[in-house]
Motif scaffolding. Structure first.
Motif, PDB file in Angstrom:
ATOM      1  N   PHE A   1       0.846  -1.191   0.000  1.00  0.00           N
ATOM      2  CA  PHE A   1       0.000   0.000   0.000  1.00  0.00           C
ATOM      3  C   PHE A   1       0.881   1.240   0.000  1.00  0.00           C
ATOM      4  CE2 PHE A   1      -3.960  -1.888   2.326  1.00  0.00           C
ATOM      5  CZ  PHE A   1      -3.985  -2.932   1.415  1.00  0.00           C
ATOM      6  N   THR A   2       0.388   2.283  -0.663  1.00  0.00           N
ATOM      7  CA  THR A   2       1.085   3.565  -0.690  1.00  0.00           C
ATOM      8  C   THR A   2       0.100   4.675  -0.349  1.00  0.00           C
ATOM      9  OG1 THR A   2       2.602   2.783  -2.410  1.00  0.00           O
ATOM     10  CG2 THR A   2       2.455   5.161  -2.065  1.00  0.00           C
ATOM     11  N   ILE A   3       0.420   5.429   0.687  1.00  0.00           N
ATOM     12  CA  ILE A   3      -0.414   6.554   1.091  1.00  0.00           C
ATOM     13  C   ILE A   3       0.180   7.834   0.534  1.00  0.00           C
ATOM     14  CG2 ILE A   3       0.798   6.936   3.287  1.00  0.00           C
ATOM     15  CD1 ILE A   3      -1.932   7.589   4.553  1.00  0.00           C
ATOM     16  N   SER A   4      -0.678   8.746   0.120  1.00  0.00           N
ATOM     17  CA  SER A   4      -0.215  10.032  -0.401  1.00  0.00           C
ATOM     18  C   SER A   4      -1.289  11.079  -0.144  1.00  0.00           C
ATOM     19  CB  SER A   4       0.103   9.943  -1.893  1.00  0.00           C
ATOM     20  OG  SER A   4      -1.063   9.597  -2.626  1.00  0.00           O
ATOM     21  N   ARG A   5      -0.927  12.342  -0.370  1.00  0.00           N
ATOM     22  CA  ARG A   5      -1.921  13.393  -0.188  1.00  0.00           C
ATOM     23  C   ARG A   5      -1.670  14.510  -1.174  1.00  0.00           C
ATOM     24  NH1 ARG A   5       2.330  16.052   0.762  1.00  0.00           N
ATOM     25  NH2 ARG A   5       2.810  17.303   2.617  1.00  0.00           N
ATOM     26  N   ASP A   6      -2.743  15.229  -1.477  1.00  0.00           N
ATOM     27  CA  ASP A   6      -2.678  16.419  -2.320  1.00  0.00           C
ATOM     28  C   ASP A   6      -3.234  17.554  -1.475  1.00  0.00           C
ATOM     29  OD1 ASP A   6      -3.178  18.519  -4.099  1.00  0.00           O
ATOM     30  OD2 ASP A   6      -3.528  17.149  -5.761  1.00  0.00           O
ATOM     31  N   ASN A   7      -2.330  18.354  -0.933  1.00  0.00           N
ATOM     32  CA  ASN A   7      -2.763  19.420  -0.034  1.00  0.00           C
ATOM     33  C   ASN A   7      -3.683  20.421  -0.735  1.00  0.00           C
ATOM     34  OD1 ASN A   7      -0.460  18.145   1.149  1.00  0.00           O
ATOM     35  ND2 ASN A   7      -0.337  19.830   2.601  1.00  0.00           N
ATOM     36  N   ASN A   8      -3.430  20.673  -1.998  1.00  0.00           N
ATOM     37  CA  ASN A   8      -4.236  21.662  -2.726  1.00  0.00           C
ATOM     38  C   ASN A   8      -5.679  21.189  -2.886  1.00  0.00           C
ATOM     39  OD1 ASN A   8      -2.107  23.474  -3.053  1.00  0.00           O
ATOM     40  ND2 ASN A   8      -1.411  22.438  -4.911  1.00  0.00           N
ATOM     41  N   LYS A   9      -5.858  19.881  -2.993  1.00  0.00           N
ATOM     42  CA  LYS A   9      -7.198  19.317  -3.145  1.00  0.00           C
ATOM     43  C   LYS A   9      -7.773  18.830  -1.825  1.00  0.00           C
ATOM     44  CE  LYS A   9      -6.523  17.775  -7.931  1.00  0.00           C
ATOM     45  NZ  LYS A   9      -6.546  16.602  -8.867  1.00  0.00           N
ATOM     46  N   ASN A  10      -6.992  18.942  -0.751  1.00  0.00           N
ATOM     47  CA  ASN A  10      -7.421  18.437   0.554  1.00  0.00           C
ATOM     48  C   ASN A  10      -7.879  16.980   0.452  1.00  0.00           C
ATOM     49  OD1 ASN A  10      -7.027  20.924   2.002  1.00  0.00           O
ATOM     50  ND2 ASN A  10      -8.853  21.697   0.982  1.00  0.00           N
ATOM     51  N   THR A  11      -7.108  16.199  -0.247  1.00  0.00           N
ATOM     52  CA  THR A  11      -7.469  14.812  -0.515  1.00  0.00           C
ATOM     53  C   THR A  11      -6.302  13.894  -0.189  1.00  0.00           C
ATOM     54  OG1 THR A  11      -9.001  15.486  -2.268  1.00  0.00           O
ATOM     55  CG2 THR A  11      -8.273  13.196  -2.275  1.00  0.00           C
ATOM     56  N   MET A  12      -6.650  12.781   0.416  1.00  0.00           N
ATOM     57  CA  MET A  12      -5.668  11.742   0.739  1.00  0.00           C
ATOM     58  C   MET A  12      -6.002  10.504  -0.088  1.00  0.00           C
ATOM     59  SD  MET A  12      -4.951   9.938   4.445  1.00  0.00           S
ATOM     60  CE  MET A  12      -6.652   9.428   4.619  1.00  0.00           C
ATOM     61  N   TYR A  13      -4.976   9.745  -0.430  1.00  0.00           N
ATOM     62  CA  TYR A  13      -5.157   8.564  -1.259  1.00  0.00           C
ATOM     63  C   TYR A  13      -4.519   7.342  -0.604  1.00  0.00           C
ATOM     64  CZ  TYR A  13      -5.907  12.275  -4.668  1.00  0.00           C
ATOM     65  OH  TYR A  13      -6.342  13.410  -5.313  1.00  0.00           O
ATOM     66  N   LEU A  14      -5.016   6.182  -0.984  1.00  0.00           N
ATOM     67  CA  LEU A  14      -4.385   4.932  -0.599  1.00  0.00           C
ATOM     68  C   LEU A  14      -4.361   4.041  -1.826  1.00  0.00           C
ATOM     69  CD1 LEU A  14      -3.121   3.425   1.830  1.00  0.00           C
ATOM     70  CD2 LEU A  14      -5.319   2.255   2.091  1.00  0.00           C
TER      71      LEU A  14
END
Length: 122
Positions: free
Chosen positions: A68-81
């Motif tokens: 699994f890889t977690i990431s985030r896009d601060n500009n979109k206020n979105t987190m991903y897995l």
């Protein structure tokens, strides 16, 4: 207040991949860390992965590390897995959470999403 909405769950065969998203709205300027937890039927909610919103420090449970890889896009206020090499034991409801009062591993975060079902068939 802050609202979290997960998406991207579904049914996948073992060995397959899925990408979960968690969109935050409301008081997003107060986010300092977010995480993914999961809960299988009859079990307690368990930590899967977390990410700092400021310095992007990342934390994984041993059970998902390397897959699994977690990431985030601060500009979109979105987190991903991004979940790869999925196993039947990954089947669970996946929840996103924001702002842990203690550390990232405890499931006492201030904000929670409603969860999204991930089912991995063998």
């Amino acid at each position: 207040q802050m609202q979290l909405v997960e998406s991207g769950g579904g049914l996948v065969q073992a060995g397959g991949s899925l990408r979960l998203s968690c969109a935050a709205s409301g008081r997003t300027s107060s986010i300092y860390a977010m995480a993914w937890f999961r809960q299988a039927p009859g079990t307690e909610r368990e930590f899967a992965a977390a990410i700092s919103w400021t310095n992007a420090n990342i934390y994984y449970a041993d059970s998902v590390k390397g897959r699994f890889t977690i990431s985030r896009d601060n500009n979109k206020n979105t987190m991903y897995l991004q979940m790869s090499s999925l196993k039947p034991e990954d089947t669970a409801v996946y929840y996103c959470a924001a702002n842990p009062p203690r550390n990232v591993y405890h499931n006492d975060y201030d904000y929670w999403g409603q969860g999204t079902q991930v089912t991995v068939s063998s």
